[in-house]
Design a protein around this motif. Sequence first.
Motif, PDB file in Angstrom:
ATOM      1  N   ALA A  78       0.812  -1.215   0.000  1.00  0.00           N
ATOM      2  CA  ALA A  78       0.000   0.000   0.000  1.00  0.00           C
ATOM      3  C   ALA A  78       0.846   1.266   0.000  1.00  0.00           C
ATOM      4  CB  ALA A  78      -0.933   0.000   1.212  1.00  0.00           C
ATOM      5  N   SER A  79       2.090   1.156   0.454  1.00  0.00           N
ATOM      6  CA  SER A  79       2.989   2.316   0.473  1.00  0.00           C
ATOM      7  C   SER A  79       4.003   2.267  -0.665  1.00  0.00           C
ATOM      8  CB  SER A  79       3.723   2.381   1.811  1.00  0.00           C
ATOM      9  OG  SER A  79       4.502   1.215   2.024  1.00  0.00           O
ATOM     10  N   GLU A  80       3.878   1.244  -1.508  1.00  0.00           N
ATOM     11  CA  GLU A  80       4.757   1.071  -2.667  1.00  0.00           C
ATOM     12  C   GLU A  80       6.210   0.956  -2.246  1.00  0.00           C
ATOM     13  OE1 GLU A  80       3.844   4.223  -5.402  1.00  0.00           O
ATOM     14  OE2 GLU A  80       1.697   3.809  -5.365  1.00  0.00           O
ATOM     15  N   ASN A  89       7.570   4.596   9.644  1.00  0.00           N
ATOM     16  CA  ASN A  89       6.399   5.405   9.321  1.00  0.00           C
ATOM     17  C   ASN A  89       6.302   5.545   7.805  1.00  0.00           C
ATOM     18  OD1 ASN A  89       5.526   6.149  12.037  1.00  0.00           O
ATOM     19  ND2 ASN A  89       7.459   7.267  12.136  1.00  0.00           N
ATOM     20  N   VAL A  90       5.152   5.201   7.246  1.00  0.00           N
ATOM     21  CA  VAL A  90       4.994   5.225   5.792  1.00  0.00           C
ATOM     22  C   VAL A  90       3.651   5.821   5.405  1.00  0.00           C
ATOM     23  CG1 VAL A  90       6.528   3.284   5.283  1.00  0.00           C
ATOM     24  CG2 VAL A  90       4.141   2.838   5.873  1.00  0.00           C
ATOM     25  N   TRP A  91       3.640   6.470   4.240  1.00  0.00           N
ATOM     26  CA  TRP A  91       2.387   6.969   3.679  1.00  0.00           C
ATOM     27  C   TRP A  91       1.701   5.825   2.953  1.00  0.00           C
ATOM     28  CZ3 TRP A  91       0.143  11.312   5.014  1.00  0.00           C
ATOM     29  CH2 TRP A  91       0.918  12.349   5.535  1.00  0.00           C
ATOM     30  N   LEU A 244      -0.515   8.576   7.029  1.00  0.00           N
ATOM     31  CA  LEU A 244       0.776   8.189   7.577  1.00  0.00           C
ATOM     32  C   LEU A 244       0.546   7.190   8.705  1.00  0.00           C
ATOM     33  CD1 LEU A 244       3.871   8.787   7.468  1.00  0.00           C
ATOM     34  CD2 LEU A 244       3.481  10.436   9.303  1.00  0.00           C
ATOM     35  N   LEU A 245       1.102   5.991   8.561  1.00  0.00           N
ATOM     36  CA  LEU A 245       0.925   4.937   9.552  1.00  0.00           C
ATOM     37  C   LEU A 245       2.274   4.390  10.000  1.00  0.00           C
ATOM     38  CD1 LEU A 245      -2.026   2.849   8.034  1.00  0.00           C
ATOM     39  CD2 LEU A 245      -2.122   4.326  10.042  1.00  0.00           C
ATOM     40  N   LYS A 246       2.363   4.041  11.262  1.00  0.00           N
ATOM     41  CA  LYS A 246       3.542   3.345  11.772  1.00  0.00           C
ATOM     42  C   LYS A 246       3.322   1.842  11.619  1.00  0.00           C
ATOM     43  CE  LYS A 246       5.474   4.610  15.673  1.00  0.00           C
ATOM     44  NZ  LYS A 246       5.714   4.767  17.128  1.00  0.00           N
ATOM     45  N   VAL A 247       4.303   1.145  11.120  1.00  0.00           N
ATOM     46  CA  VAL A 247       4.199  -0.304  10.924  1.00  0.00           C
ATOM     47  C   VAL A 247       4.257  -0.994  12.290  1.00  0.00           C
ATOM     48  CG1 VAL A 247       5.202  -2.334   9.822  1.00  0.00           C
ATOM     49  CG2 VAL A 247       5.326  -0.092   8.683  1.00  0.00           C
ATOM     50  N   PRO A 248       3.227  -1.757  12.648  1.00  0.00           N
ATOM     51  CA  PRO A 248       3.231  -2.409  13.965  1.00  0.00           C
ATOM     52  C   PRO A 248       3.993  -3.732  13.943  1.00  0.00           C
ATOM     53  CG  PRO A 248       1.173  -2.884  12.858  1.00  0.00           C
ATOM     54  CD  PRO A 248       1.955  -1.973  11.938  1.00  0.00           C
TER      55      PRO A 248
END
Length: 541
Positions: A78-80, A89-91, A244-248
């Motif tokens: 989803a963030s390519e 942290n990724v868009w 923007l999400l942090k990868v858990p």
Amino acid sequence: MASAAIASSSSSFINQRRNDVGLSSFSPNTSFYLSNAKKKMVSKNIVSVMAPQSQRTPSTTGSVKTGMTMTEKILARASEKPQLSPGENVWVNVDILMTHDVCGPGSIGIFKKEFGQNAKVWDREKLVIIPDHYIFTKDERANRNVDILRDFCNEQNIKYFYDINDLGNFKAGTFFPHHDLTPHANPDYKGVCHVALAQEGHCRPGEVLLGTDSHTCTAGAFGQFATGIGNTDAGFVLGTGKLLLKVPPTLRFVMDGEMPDYLLAKDLILQIIGEISVSGATYKSMEFVGSTVESLSMEERMTLCNMVVEAGGKNGVIPADATTYKYLEDKTSLPYEALYSDEKARFLSEYRFDISKLEPLVAKPHSPDNRALARECKDVKIDRVYIGSCTGGKTEDFLAAAKVFLASGKKVKVPTFLVPATQKVWMDVYSLPVPGSGGKTCSQIFEEAGCDTPASPSCGACLGGPKDTYARMNEAQASGTFLQIRQEINTSSSLVCVSTTNRNFPGRMGHKEGQIYLASPYTAAASALTGYVTDPREFLQ
């Protein structure tokens, strides 16, 4: 030997393996590792250590990749990004955004403030708006919220808006239970968002689904990343389609063993939450695997993922399989691609359960991790039973409750409220024959058992709501005969409810002094028949 398992002691059926996720796990260039014992022998004069250097030839196979979990893979796509690790942290590009009548107006307000009064949403076909929380009420503010949603959807030409037109009666038309099951005045209304999302084909493996509701994690049952977000984040997604999400990091729960016929997925998730606590999975992904999980239906898998947030989880996820694909056959025509954890994926911790040894459970007031065996609470006098919500108001939940009532042949001893999650569930209650009943439907069995007539589909009293919400716990204490009985047996006079919902914090279903015991539909139905918290094996074995 189910009787040998005691929920409060995990040693009999849980084997936990914790993996080190310190620097050595995430830094592939670390030269070597010194154990604590060896560190004590190292001279304090040594200030640095280097491994012998040797000349390396350029790689001919591309960059070295480490294994990823399912959640990491979904977010990477989803963030390519080719590779992601916990903490990054990724868009992320959002596939579906869902909102409802409680959070929708706030999200819309933020969207208009930040992007402009005339701004358009990023994709009118990727936004799903579902009124479901405060619907069948005369509360003016609650009704206003639905009006705000309607105006916005008309303005934006939103494709998936499941509107409610007649708040007084969702059926609103001639109704013949065995002939015409169509709610004529409200053909678009669905009900509880998390169940409706699945039924209407908005859940697909490998995708990212965000919603302004903490139980959005339910959709992880389809092998996708699904989590709840706040109004500010939702307002941003409305305008951009990104977040923007942090990868858990991921906790893995391996459940094996044949599922006893007196257990449901609600018992499994109550066991897990009781094991790790309501904060044990804070901002972590919870991945469920094993032969027991594979045997579960889609609705039961939804129950399992639904309550990961009660453990603090960021999302819950179950690998897609033949059961998933079969469910989706008539739900969606859009293409999707399932993703799975690599064999060498890194898990923060792994928990193993032998489900064949588990017994029916409840969560006592006032926390979902206050786990106890149902049979240990047999002296708890109750005043009511509530069967409904995104957790316990699906078709199979009502079939399970009907099974217990049918097996007993008795009438309930306390008021028993039934709130189907969605319009489709409501129709199933009136049309599907219960196995072994000779053709009787759930509604017929419920009527014979003395339950309340199934209510209009909505979130109902799960989260309290306005005071005129059906089955809301408005009183602090039991009254009349129930109060007299409590005084005679010297127990608390607080109103006590056994519920198939997901939270039992003070005030969750209404009055702050009300006591809520979370349970499976089996346990809830059994308790309704006795007037006490009851192990369903009393009627199912």
